[in-house]
Write a protein that holds these residues in place. Sequence first.
Motif, PDB file in Angstrom:
ATOM      1  N   PRO A 286      23.052  -9.284   2.870  1.00 16.19           N
ATOM      2  CA  PRO A 286      24.287  -9.346   3.475  1.00 16.19           C
ATOM      3  C   PRO A 286      24.347  -9.403   5.185  1.00 16.19           C
ATOM      4  O   PRO A 286      25.022  -9.909   5.633  1.00 16.19           O
ATOM      5  CB  PRO A 286      25.228  -8.339   2.820  1.00 16.19           C
ATOM      6  CG  PRO A 286      24.899  -8.074   1.705  1.00 16.19           C
ATOM      7  CD  PRO A 286      23.154  -8.010   1.496  1.00 16.19           C
ATOM      8  N   TRP A 287      23.294  -8.501   5.412  1.00 16.04           N
ATOM      9  CA  TRP A 287      23.171  -8.462   7.170  1.00 16.04           C
ATOM     10  C   TRP A 287      22.646  -9.788   7.448  1.00 16.04           C
ATOM     11  O   TRP A 287      23.002 -10.122   8.727  1.00 16.04           O
ATOM     12  CB  TRP A 287      22.262  -7.344   7.402  1.00 16.04           C
ATOM     13  CG  TRP A 287      22.670  -5.961   7.146  1.00 16.04           C
ATOM     14  CD1 TRP A 287      22.407  -5.203   6.016  1.00 16.04           C
ATOM     15  CD2 TRP A 287      23.607  -5.207   7.902  1.00 16.04           C
ATOM     16  NE1 TRP A 287      23.195  -3.970   5.919  1.00 16.04           N
ATOM     17  CE2 TRP A 287      23.903  -4.049   7.009  1.00 16.04           C
ATOM     18  CE3 TRP A 287      24.479  -5.425   8.952  1.00 16.04           C
ATOM     19  CZ2 TRP A 287      24.630  -2.985   7.656  1.00 16.04           C
ATOM     20  CZ3 TRP A 287      25.523  -4.549   9.339  1.00 16.04           C
ATOM     21  CH2 TRP A 287      25.585  -3.308   8.678  1.00 16.04           C
ATOM     22  N   THR A 288      21.505 -10.314   7.165  1.00 12.33           N
ATOM     23  CA  THR A 288      21.053 -11.574   7.594  1.00 12.33           C
ATOM     24  C   THR A 288      21.713 -12.765   6.894  1.00 12.33           C
ATOM     25  O   THR A 288      21.899 -13.776   7.866  1.00 12.33           O
ATOM     26  CB  THR A 288      19.664 -11.643   7.095  1.00 12.33           C
ATOM     27  OG1 THR A 288      19.478 -11.648   5.485  1.00 12.33           O
ATOM     28  CG2 THR A 288      18.833 -10.650   7.651  1.00 12.33           C
ATOM     29  N   THR A 517      29.183  -4.556   5.515  1.00  8.97           N
ATOM     30  CA  THR A 517      27.929  -4.388   6.165  1.00  8.97           C
ATOM     31  C   THR A 517      28.498  -4.737   7.771  1.00  8.97           C
ATOM     32  O   THR A 517      28.653  -3.766   8.288  1.00  8.97           O
ATOM     33  CB  THR A 517      27.138  -5.621   5.752  1.00  8.97           C
ATOM     34  OG1 THR A 517      27.877  -6.903   5.539  1.00  8.97           O
ATOM     35  CG2 THR A 517      26.504  -5.468   4.635  1.00  8.97           C
ATOM     36  N   TRP A 518      28.762  -5.973   8.202  1.00  5.46           N
ATOM     37  CA  TRP A 518      29.257  -6.233   9.570  1.00  5.46           C
ATOM     38  C   TRP A 518      30.551  -5.684   9.664  1.00  5.46           C
ATOM     39  O   TRP A 518      30.715  -5.114  10.745  1.00  5.46           O
ATOM     40  CB  TRP A 518      29.246  -7.656   9.813  1.00  5.46           C
ATOM     41  CG  TRP A 518      27.826  -8.166   9.764  1.00  5.46           C
ATOM     42  CD1 TRP A 518      27.215  -9.089   9.055  1.00  5.46           C
ATOM     43  CD2 TRP A 518      27.018  -7.923  10.904  1.00  5.46           C
ATOM     44  NE1 TRP A 518      26.048  -9.350   9.133  1.00  5.46           N
ATOM     45  CE2 TRP A 518      25.583  -8.935  10.524  1.00  5.46           C
ATOM     46  CE3 TRP A 518      26.890  -7.454  12.273  1.00  5.46           C
ATOM     47  CZ2 TRP A 518      24.540  -8.839  11.348  1.00  5.46           C
ATOM     48  CZ3 TRP A 518      25.777  -7.504  12.832  1.00  5.46           C
ATOM     49  CH2 TRP A 518      24.580  -8.154  12.544  1.00  5.46           C
ATOM     50  N   GLN A 523      33.566  -0.956  12.879  1.00  8.40           N
ATOM     51  CA  GLN A 523      34.315   0.325  12.559  1.00  8.40           C
ATOM     52  C   GLN A 523      33.511   1.459  13.336  1.00  8.40           C
ATOM     53  O   GLN A 523      34.029   2.168  14.083  1.00  8.40           O
ATOM     54  CB  GLN A 523      34.508   0.656  11.213  1.00  8.40           C
ATOM     55  CG  GLN A 523      35.184   1.751  10.765  1.00  8.40           C
ATOM     56  CD  GLN A 523      36.590   1.831  11.220  1.00  8.40           C
ATOM     57  OE1 GLN A 523      37.204   0.899  11.468  1.00  8.40           O
ATOM     58  NE2 GLN A 523      37.284   3.008  11.430  1.00  8.40           N
ATOM     59  N   ALA A 524      32.271   1.204  13.207  1.00  6.20           N
ATOM     60  CA  ALA A 524      31.355   2.398  13.975  1.00  6.20           C
ATOM     61  C   ALA A 524      31.522   2.328  15.533  1.00  6.20           C
ATOM     62  O   ALA A 524      31.256   3.487  16.147  1.00  6.20           O
ATOM     63  CB  ALA A 524      30.011   2.348  13.531  1.00  6.20           C
ATOM     64  N   MET A 525      31.631   1.369  15.956  1.00  2.00           N
ATOM     65  CA  MET A 525      31.606   1.087  17.690  1.00  2.00           C
ATOM     66  C   MET A 525      33.316   1.556  18.056  1.00  2.00           C
ATOM     67  O   MET A 525      33.238   1.869  19.212  1.00  2.00           O
ATOM     68  CB  MET A 525      31.506  -0.335  17.853  1.00  2.00           C
ATOM     69  CG  MET A 525      29.960  -0.702  17.590  1.00  2.00           C
ATOM     70  SD  MET A 525      29.497  -2.334  18.633  1.00  2.00           S
ATOM     71  CE  MET A 525      30.364  -3.503  17.512  1.00  2.00           C
ATOM     72  N   PHE A 537      27.231   2.804   5.723  1.00  2.00           N
ATOM     73  CA  PHE A 537      26.753   1.951   5.425  1.00  2.00           C
ATOM     74  C   PHE A 537      26.154   1.466   4.230  1.00  2.00           C
ATOM     75  O   PHE A 537      25.533   2.608   3.769  1.00  2.00           O
ATOM     76  CB  PHE A 537      25.716   1.519   6.734  1.00  2.00           C
ATOM     77  CG  PHE A 537      26.389   1.272   8.005  1.00  2.00           C
ATOM     78  CD1 PHE A 537      26.858   0.153   8.305  1.00  2.00           C
ATOM     79  CD2 PHE A 537      26.301   2.326   8.964  1.00  2.00           C
ATOM     80  CE1 PHE A 537      27.509  -0.012   9.660  1.00  2.00           C
ATOM     81  CE2 PHE A 537      26.988   2.147  10.509  1.00  2.00           C
ATOM     82  CZ  PHE A 537      27.480   0.981  10.775  1.00  2.00           C
ATOM     83  N   SER A 538      26.170   0.288   3.921  1.00  5.08           N
ATOM     84  CA  SER A 538      25.549   0.028   2.680  1.00  5.08           C
ATOM     85  C   SER A 538      24.063   0.068   2.698  1.00  5.08           C
ATOM     86  O   SER A 538      23.436  -0.586   3.723  1.00  5.08           O
ATOM     87  CB  SER A 538      26.284  -1.391   2.103  1.00  5.08           C
ATOM     88  OG  SER A 538      27.352  -1.141   1.804  1.00  5.08           O
TER      89      SER A 538
END
Length: 631
Positions: A286-288, A517-518, A523-525, A537-538
């Motif tokens: 899912p990241w790519t 994922t994204w 959220q982390a930022m 994170f997954s």
Amino acid sequence: MEPTGWVKDVYDWIQANPNWTGVLIFLFAFTESILLVGIIFPGAAFLVSLGALIGLGVLDFYTAWMWATLGAFMGDGISFWIGHKYKQKLLKIWPMYKFPDLIEKGQNFFAKYGGVSVFIGRFVGPVRPIIPAIGGMMGMSVKRYVIISSVASVLWAPFYLLPGVLFGSAMETMAKVAVKLSVLVLVLVVLIWVVYWLINFVYALLVPKTYKWLSSLLAWTQRHPTLGKLTSGLVDPRQQEKGSLAMLAMLLLLFLIATIWFTAINETLLRWNQSTESFFFAFHNPWTVVPMKWLLFIGHDISIVVVTMVVTFWLIYRRLNLVLQHWLLVSISSYVFSIFICFIGHDGWHLWSSHHVFWFTAVSSFWAIVVAGAYPVKWRSWPYVVAGILTLLFAFSSLFFYQMNLAMVMSSILTASIWSMLIGIAYRTRSRKQFLGLPIKIAYITTTLLMPFVAWVLFAASTVTTKPVWLQQQITAKTTGWANNGQQTLDITLMGDLVDFKNQLMKLGWQVQEPRTWGNVYQAMRVEPEAEELPLFSYVHRGEVEKLLMSEKQGDKLIVLRIWSEQNGTEEHFRGSLTRHKRDTDLYLFNHWGYDATQKDKSELVAALKGSLFAVDQLTDGTLQIIQKRK
């Protein structure tokens, strides 16, 4: 960054064999500096790529610097020795006399700057492979040359390594967001470098001879009136072009059919196809998928149709009927070619899809042919570079999503380029007049880059990735972790109802987390480090995020259970892992639950399932087996 899979094997080899890697750097710098060879060898591109490995922490900067310096000095030294030995005779030796313009530039450069030109020339690409030989030929003293060349080589090496180092450092930072995406981007950037070099090299090699070849072809058609019908319509404006193009189109189609048939039975090509599929399978998660899908939609049929229509409307408005006819001929005929390719290679017509690499390549190539003539001679390769890079991006994403195999993509690009070139010759034969192509450039590039967003809205849900069956059948007991934790062994097996399993853990305080994922990157930022809830994170297993993601707080730690679905024949079961996480801040602004360690002690999970619908058994290999009891 801690890479995985075959990429990790490459990195491990480089780290375990730094001397051999140094020899490789030496050879790149050496070959790039040899007289004339450096013109065609993309050594600088390779050095930038190796600099990226330095930025990623795989190579030592000072070792690479030393080897690159030595290679540059030795390569220039051999070039200087050749010039010093042969003097003016060098100008009459093959292949030197084949490059009169380059030699003239080198002589003028040396005449203007004297011995300092050896230093300056080391940093100027077009004259770098010729200046040392010119210096030796024009009587520069050996002592003076050695001093200047030594200083230039020492300073030149970091000049080409540092951009790659900075890029590699950025990639390592990017790996905090998506490990495999960073490696995939690195591969794509290297390919773009190669395409840029290849197109410029081919253009410089072929264009000066094009007029001579076309004149010879015209003379041949007149000597052979029967066979000449194949090409007479292209190079002779007095002849009809329709017959020649029709016959050439049939020959190209037969060539494509033969190529596809050959690739289906040739074991070497089949292995290449499988190697490519295996490569992209390793990066498919899912990241790519999100950024790669945007690249895929660059060449979606709706994007090509809209680009064709936008350019068509402008040509109608300007009453440029000749180029309009050829533009529509390229687009319509290439679509027909693409349909046949899909039918032959995929056993389906695919009338509306993202499979049409031939169509996109032909339209992009002909656009470059139309607009290139308006540029000054030294800039005329740029439209071809733009078209080549766009084609590369779409072809790369087509391979990533298994739309076509490698052999079909390569044959489609090759034949599409030939087809657009043939129609381009027919057009240029009948129109030597250049026109201001700026509106076409703006219309084409803007539409090509904006249409993927439209295609995403309209067709995102209908774009399904069908992964090769042979790859899906491969069994792996590991999952790719987040950022720096590498791989995790799946040492939990579950046979039973996943909903019952989830409900049992929820009764004892375990929290269900949404696999994201994204969304969690954002959220982390924005979340504060001391916030109660941080994003988790997954992980990815066989290209998929967790089927079930649950967590339990233990003081300042977080115990995380991850479960994926597995297919065992006709029966579905599940595999998972248990990890421990702590509050982590990356890049000073990136707050999340970071990996701490693998949770080997699974007593908490065993206690949560005790007396429930599930029986728990610890196997000798350390695997925790969970089986649902019959109700």
